[in-house]
Design an enzyme around this catalytic site. Structure first.
Site, PDB file in Angstrom:
ATOM      1  N   TRP A 167       0.833  -1.203   0.000  1.00 21.96           N
ATOM      2  CA  TRP A 167       0.000   0.000   0.000  1.00 21.96           C
ATOM      3  C   TRP A 167       0.869   1.255   0.000  1.00 21.96           C
ATOM      4  O   TRP A 167       0.394   2.346  -0.306  1.00 21.96           O
ATOM      5  CB  TRP A 167      -0.950   0.008   1.201  1.00 21.96           C
ATOM      6  CG  TRP A 167      -0.350   0.312   2.554  1.00 21.96           C
ATOM      7  CD1 TRP A 167       0.794  -0.191   3.089  1.00 21.96           C
ATOM      8  CD2 TRP A 167      -0.892   1.182   3.553  1.00 21.96           C
ATOM      9  NE1 TRP A 167       0.995   0.290   4.355  1.00 21.96           N
ATOM     10  CE2 TRP A 167      -0.019   1.137   4.676  1.00 21.96           C
ATOM     11  CE3 TRP A 167      -2.024   1.983   3.635  1.00 21.96           C
ATOM     12  CZ2 TRP A 167      -0.246   1.869   5.841  1.00 21.96           C
ATOM     13  CZ3 TRP A 167      -2.256   2.708   4.807  1.00 21.96           C
ATOM     14  CH2 TRP A 167      -1.378   2.648   5.890  1.00 21.96           C
ATOM     15  N   GLU A 212       0.249  -2.368  13.035  1.00 20.91           N
ATOM     16  CA  GLU A 212       0.534  -3.807  13.024  1.00 20.91           C
ATOM     17  C   GLU A 212       0.884  -4.376  14.401  1.00 20.91           C
ATOM     18  O   GLU A 212       1.232  -5.551  14.515  1.00 20.91           O
ATOM     19  CB  GLU A 212       1.663  -4.093  12.020  1.00 20.91           C
ATOM     20  CG  GLU A 212       1.224  -3.834  10.582  1.00 20.91           C
ATOM     21  CD  GLU A 212       2.366  -3.896   9.579  1.00 20.91           C
ATOM     22  OE1 GLU A 212       2.104  -4.172   8.401  1.00 20.91           O
ATOM     23  OE2 GLU A 212       3.527  -3.654   9.982  1.00 20.91           O
ATOM     24  N   LYS A 269       1.644   1.357  16.470  1.00 22.40           N
ATOM     25  CA  LYS A 269       2.896   1.294  15.708  1.00 22.40           C
ATOM     26  C   LYS A 269       3.085   2.495  14.782  1.00 22.40           C
ATOM     27  O   LYS A 269       4.179   3.026  14.640  1.00 22.40           O
ATOM     28  CB  LYS A 269       2.951   0.001  14.886  1.00 22.40           C
ATOM     29  CG  LYS A 269       4.232  -0.126  14.068  1.00 22.40           C
ATOM     30  CD  LYS A 269       4.212  -1.322  13.133  1.00 22.40           C
ATOM     31  CE  LYS A 269       5.465  -1.335  12.254  1.00 22.40           C
ATOM     32  NZ  LYS A 269       5.435  -2.393  11.243  1.00 22.40           N
TER      33      LYS A 269
END
EC number: 3.2.1.107
Length: 705
Positions: free
Chosen positions: A313, A443, A511
């Site tokens: 992405w 994540e 994160k």
């Protein structure tokens, strides 16, 4: 005696006395970490300077999660060394982003020796380097420069064989060893290169001499020979390097961002643009199949490095909007890469038990999932919505119906909509649709339900699919409308913020940028108070040493709210990821992760191009609402593309000027100011100005309607 060709004069900006050119990075030494050396790439070939391998667009070796960019031995791996005896020269290394050229210079009282390296921008199958020795006045002795050439024509990824020499060039060719999927492509690489001597000498009767060395790489012998022959013709005409620098000059003319502000900021902008523009297809390359942009670009991606050269992405969300703003043709090539991998995406969805198309978290040549760790491919499904958002932005910026009607775009849009509908489940308790068991952009968390970002991007996918279907007079499946309308996007009505997912507790570490992406680029409807609360909630709990693109999105959010000091604080964090002297970005501020991190550069550029300007691409207009910090006095953005027109924006805190450098007959455009409602028609060759304010550029109403 030969000439390497002079650079066109327009490439060199006249800098004020003592002012440093923000586009030229010079150092007397190289970084100790070779990963931080400058890169020279074009859309097809790429390497780091002084590296023994190069990579080719779309050429991978290895099965599934092991697939990586195939290493090809690089004849450009050459280093000038100081001649024996005589004067000890001054050594400089320079990356000139205006000309797309890296140079190494040895300068002594008796001579100057220059080594230039570049990936030819318009002749994309060619890379080249030259050695030029020029003696100083009053000297006559021979001057010898030694060349370190540790080239070995071997590869761990191809079954290389030697072929017959061609026009003085050596020739090798070979096929990749292992396909990505069984029966998948195993391209053959053909390479011709000029043999490199161990030394070159400027004889006593010569004043200056230039030696040029070509490397031609292609997936057919015919193309490699044709490209090498074309390169030789340019060498004979003294125009090889100048044809490359002219291509870069044209690129910069169509895409320039400059500001009156701190030198490090200006340098960062030029560096980011150089590395990103190096990766896009030239404007006039037809029939070239582009294979996307990985986080570290073509210069990186060998096995175990920079995510193996896979496409994420990072391309669609972080790099692409900057490219679209200036070069819609290059943006289209990125979308064509996704269309070309649609078959793999359909199989990915089918294997997981869903309908439609699920784009892989990591993509290479086929569109099948090539992430080495299964959890990301199975759960980080927001990638599918990220891909479609790029198609949406393209459609609203260009109105290119051909891509959708004839070139596969509609099939991709409808397949993504089908996927999202099949991925949802109805909650009887909450009376809405859920998307369960996902990993959000953050994540640190996985197997969560109703990721705010994932659900919001899925909703946007479905709304766009329905909207474009109506444009094309295609019946809209009721399911698309219903699923979009009734999909849950978590919201805490008490604290007035978006929890990252069902069950998220305020204060939990994050994160990277996640919920803040709802405001931009998703433009999910919310009150400014909620936008502010999201920024306040997640800023202190987001990993400080996390991925480089994170802080750019916080900066955009604060700029949107006109909180300049907060925005500046977030943007300043990005500089921790920029290394000297060649402005190579690292993924994490501690130096770990991917290098030449184009993702971080893309995020940084969006602060300038979408934050400082306030640009927002909507269905009917290009919105603007400028805001920049106190240390920036003026911003100029040249080459903005909108509905076929090319625009130039000059913005200060007091005044905004919009000029039109190219405007097709239809549609005519106008500027509409938000508060006053004043309208200004836009005409080619003219500019308008007004006190800096929010507004939009849109199609002008047709007379008589």
């Amino acid at each position: 005696m030969s000439s390497c060709g002079a650079d066109p004069p327009e490439l060199w900006l006249e800098m004020a006395d003592g002012e440093e050119d923000p586009a030229v990075f010079t150092s007397t030494c190289l970084p100790s970490d070779p990963r931080l050396l400058a890169t020279v790439t074009n859309a097809y070939l790429g390497t780091r300077v002084y590296r023994d391998i190069l990579h080719v667009n779309g050429v991978y070796n290895g099965a599934a999660g092991d697939t990586h960019r195939a290493d090809i031995p690089s004849p450009l791996h050459v280093r000038m060394t100081v001649p024996d005896g005589g004067d000890m020269p001054v050594e400089t290394f320079t990356l000139n982003t205006r000309t797309g050229t890296f140079s190494h210079k040895l300068q002594s009282p008796s001579y100057t020796a220059t080594h230039q390296i570049y990936a030819h921008h318009s002749l994309i199958h060619l890379m080249a380097f030259s050695i030029t020795i020029r003696r100083s006045a009053g000297t006559s002795q021979p001057i010898t420069v030694h060349l370190q050439t540790p080239f070995v024509p071997k590869s761990q990824d191809l079954d290389l064989q030697q072929g017959p020499d061609f026009q003085g060039a050596h020739y090798i060719y070979g096929q990749t060893l292992v396909p990505e999927v069984e029966g998948g492509p195993q391209p053959t690489v053909h390479m011709l290169w000029t043999p490199v001597p161990q030394a070159v000498t400027l004889h006593e009767e010569e004043q200056e001499q230039c030696w040029e060395f070509l490397t031609a790489v292609a997936e057919s012998k015919e193309e490699a020979k044709r490209s090498y022959t074309e390169g030789l013709a340019h060498v004979a005409a003294g125009s090889l390097h100048s044809s490359h620098t002219r291509a870069w000059a044209a690129l910069w003319r169509g895409c320039c961002v400059d500001l009156e502000g701190p030198l490090p900021l200006r340098q960062a902008v030029y560096g980011c643009l150089y590395y990103l523009l190096s990766a896009i297809p030239p404007q006039d390359t037809s029939g070239f199949r582009f294979h996307g942009i990985s986080p570290g670009g073509l210069s990186n991606g060998t096995q175990g490095e920079d995510y193996w050269g896979h496409v994420f992405w990072d391309q669609d969300t972080w790099m692409y909007p900057n490219i679209l703003l200036f070069y819609p043709k290059a943006a289209r090539a990125i979308l064509e890469y996704r269309i070309g991998t649609l078959e793999g995406a359909l199989l990915n969805a089918q294997e997981q038990g869903y309908k439609g198309a699920k784009f892989p978290w990591e993509s290479a040549a086929t569109g099948r999932e090539v992430c080495p760790e299964e959890i990301y491919g199975a759960q980080e499904i927001h990638i599918t919505g990220d891909v479609l958002m790029a198609f949406e932005q393209y459609y609203y910026t260009t109105q290119d119906q051909k891509l959708f009607r004839m070139d596969g775009g509609w099939e991709l849009v409808s397949a993504v909509a089908q996927y999202w509908c099949s991925r949802m489940v109805w909650s009887e308790v909450e009376q809405c649709y859920h998307i369960r068991g996902v990993m959000p952009p953050d994540e640190y968390h996985h197997q969560v339900d109703n990721s705010a970002y994932t659900n919001a991007v899925a909703q946007r996918s479905l709304n766009f699919a329905a909207s474009i279907a109506r444009d094309f007079l295609i019946p809209v499946p009721e399911e698309w409308v219903e699923c979009a309308k009734k999909l849950k996007v978590p919201f805490d009505a008490v604290r007035k913020y978006h929890p990252e997912y069902d069950g998220y507790s305020p204060g939990e570490p994050v994160k990277q940028a996640d919920v803040v992406l709802l405001g931009f680029p998703l433009m999910h409807p919310m009150h400014p108070e909620v936008r502010r609360n999201d920024l306040m909630m997640y800023e202190p709990v987001t990993e400080l040493s996390g991925p480089a693109m994170t802080w750019s999105m916080f900066a955009v959010g604060w700029l949107e709210l006109k909180e300049m000091e907060r925005a500046q604080g977030q943007l300043n964090k990005c500089f921790n990821n920029i290394t000297e002297p060649f402005k190579i970005w690292v993924e994490n501020s501690d130096g770990s992760g991917a290098v030449n991190f184009l993702t971080g550069m893309g995020g940084f550029l969006q602060v300038i191009l979408f934050g400082y300007t306030g640009f927002r691409i909507t269905k009917t207009s290009l919105h603007f609402d400028p805001a920049f910090p106190s240390d920036v006095n003026k911003l100029e953005v040249t080459g903005v593309s909108y509905l076929g027109s090319k625009l130039k924006f000059s913005i200060t805190k007091e005044e905004m000027r919009i000029g039109v450098t190219k405007c097709p007959l239809h549609p005519a455009l106008e500027v509409v100011l938000e508060e006053s409602g004043r309208r200004f028609p836009l005409h080619e060759g003219q500019s308008i100005s007004f006190p800096t304010a929010a507004g939009c550029i849109q199609r002008a109403p047709t007379e008589g309607l």
